[in-house]
Scaffold this active site. Sequence first.
Site, PDB file in Angstrom:
ATOM      1  N   ARG A  16       0.817  -1.217   0.000  1.00 18.51           N
ATOM      2  CA  ARG A  16       0.000   0.000   0.000  1.00 18.51           C
ATOM      3  C   ARG A  16       0.854   1.271   0.000  1.00 18.51           C
ATOM      4  O   ARG A  16       0.358   2.364  -0.309  1.00 18.51           O
ATOM      5  CB  ARG A  16      -0.944   0.002   1.201  1.00 18.51           C
ATOM      6  CG  ARG A  16      -2.072  -1.014   1.077  1.00 18.51           C
ATOM      7  CD  ARG A  16      -2.822  -1.205   2.388  1.00 18.51           C
ATOM      8  NE  ARG A  16      -3.401   0.033   2.887  1.00 18.51           N
ATOM      9  CZ  ARG A  16      -3.947   0.164   4.093  1.00 18.51           C
ATOM     10  NH1 ARG A  16      -3.962  -0.879   4.923  1.00 18.51           N
ATOM     11  NH2 ARG A  16      -4.462   1.302   4.475  1.00 18.51           N
ATOM     12  N   LYS A  23       8.981  -0.952   3.348  1.00 17.04           N
ATOM     13  CA  LYS A  23       8.093  -0.102   4.142  1.00 17.04           C
ATOM     14  C   LYS A  23       8.753   0.402   5.414  1.00 17.04           C
ATOM     15  O   LYS A  23       8.634   1.584   5.765  1.00 17.04           O
ATOM     16  CB  LYS A  23       6.808  -0.860   4.486  1.00 17.04           C
ATOM     17  CG  LYS A  23       5.861  -0.055   5.361  1.00 17.04           C
ATOM     18  CD  LYS A  23       4.526  -0.732   5.579  1.00 17.04           C
ATOM     19  CE  LYS A  23       4.631  -1.932   6.487  1.00 17.04           C
ATOM     20  NZ  LYS A  23       3.298  -2.422   6.909  1.00 17.04           N
ATOM     21  N   GLY A  78       3.491 -15.385   6.957  1.00 18.03           N
ATOM     22  CA  GLY A  78       2.781 -15.030   8.167  1.00 18.03           C
ATOM     23  C   GLY A  78       3.691 -14.653   9.321  1.00 18.03           C
ATOM     24  O   GLY A  78       4.896 -14.924   9.311  1.00 18.03           O
ATOM     25  N   ARG A 333      27.323  25.381   3.041  1.00 20.45           N
ATOM     26  CA  ARG A 333      27.449  24.051   2.473  1.00 20.45           C
ATOM     27  C   ARG A 333      28.397  23.187   3.309  1.00 20.45           C
ATOM     28  O   ARG A 333      29.025  23.662   4.263  1.00 20.45           O
ATOM     29  CB  ARG A 333      27.916  24.169   1.014  1.00 20.45           C
ATOM     30  CG  ARG A 333      26.852  24.786   0.107  1.00 20.45           C
ATOM     31  CD  ARG A 333      27.376  25.096  -1.268  1.00 20.45           C
ATOM     32  NE  ARG A 333      27.907  23.911  -1.929  1.00 20.45           N
ATOM     33  CZ  ARG A 333      28.553  23.952  -3.096  1.00 20.45           C
ATOM     34  NH1 ARG A 333      28.728  25.105  -3.729  1.00 20.45           N
ATOM     35  NH2 ARG A 333      29.018  22.831  -3.637  1.00 20.45           N
TER      36      ARG A 333
END
Length: 455
Positions: A16, A23, A78, A333
């Site tokens: 998703r 993720k 699972g 920088r």
Amino acid sequence: MSDLVTVILAAGKGTRMKSKLPKVLHKAAGKAMVQHVLDAAKEAGARRNIVVTGFGGEQVREALAGQAEFVEQKEQLGTGHAVMQTKELLKNETGTVMVLCGDTPLLTGGLLKKLYDAHREAGAKATVLTAIMPDATGYGRIIRTPAGTVQKIVEHKDATEEELQVREVNSGIYCFDARALFASLDQVTNDNAQGEYYLPDVLEILQKQGEKIWAVAADDYESTLGINSRQQLAGAEKILRRRKNEELMAGGVTIMDPDTTYIDCDVEVGQDTVIYPMTWLEKGTRIGMQCEIGPSVRLQNVTMGNRVTGQFLFAHDCRVDDDVQLGQFVHLRPDTHICDGVKIDNFIEVKNSTIGKGSKLPHLSYIGDCDMGERVNMGCGTITVNYDGKTKHRTKIGNDAFVGCNSNLVAPVTIEDGAYIGAGSTITKTVPARSLAIARARQKNIDGWTDKRDQ
């Protein structure tokens, strides 16, 4: 020594999220979600932390290198199957195994310590971390016995009308007796619609054996939220930044508008510093006391001293010492060091340079690869010409030098102590101490030139 060991589940792809990045590596408040979880586990006193990787496992291992042990779940079958992959690593453990999800960045060390302590005090074989949700739709409900133990966990679709009124839900985070966990996992089957091995089945197995299953409710349901989409990630980001702002304000920092101030979790800010709106303080930044930062400032990995002021600027991977003034549209920088009492005005860029104490960079200048001494005055429009097309060269400027406006210092070049540069000069050779260098063409005026052009 603590007997707590954690197993962090970080194998999922997170479809998703619609991302090539695993993720658990998506960041919230400047830190990967799985890093938040690992940090909370360490804060809770975990002696060992094992991360179960799968999709993008190499990236996860690289991100957490040196912080945890790793095991691979080659097929995502699972949560029970994921935990089973740690069996060999944990075969000699006899204490507590806490199972965590790598996509729960809002967890805190205090909450995990509360879960661990309650598990031990209850003498349970398994303890579930629960949450009291304002809207429990879609969550598995925790059904307790009158004695407070867990009778069962009922999925939303299987719950009765009475059970649907329960707002205490399963967070997916557990403590287990190590030996009981793996003995029960050996009995878990994949006889379900998904063909997967589910960790919650362990609770049912232990319960049938007459073992005690306990549950501990989180004080704040937000802490248990898992992240499955970018919308949820944005929500977690907002919560983490709210927590950070509240922590800093409680410690004596003034934040003018917390809703428009964005501070990463590891940022440090000293007492009596004032932060104005639209300011971003990002990973690795350390700010001292009595500073005024913003509005519209972005700092990334910047170390800043006391009593520094700055607005409308961007700085990254650099150091700013005490009593520095930074004007508008300044860009500092990497590998830049701004020493005490330096004043930098508008439209200035500094890169890989040291600006000595009390020096001034008025405006409209580029200072790159420069070693500048103390009390130097750089005229506006001055450029250190550091690149010849192939190699970067350094400019060295001594103490108390004065560089006139619109000058070019062509590196490698040295301006010695107390030397002066006439405005508009292009300097290519060493300027001796306390001398004046003028390097520009003699002015020539041509009388009547405009009239001749017009004719």
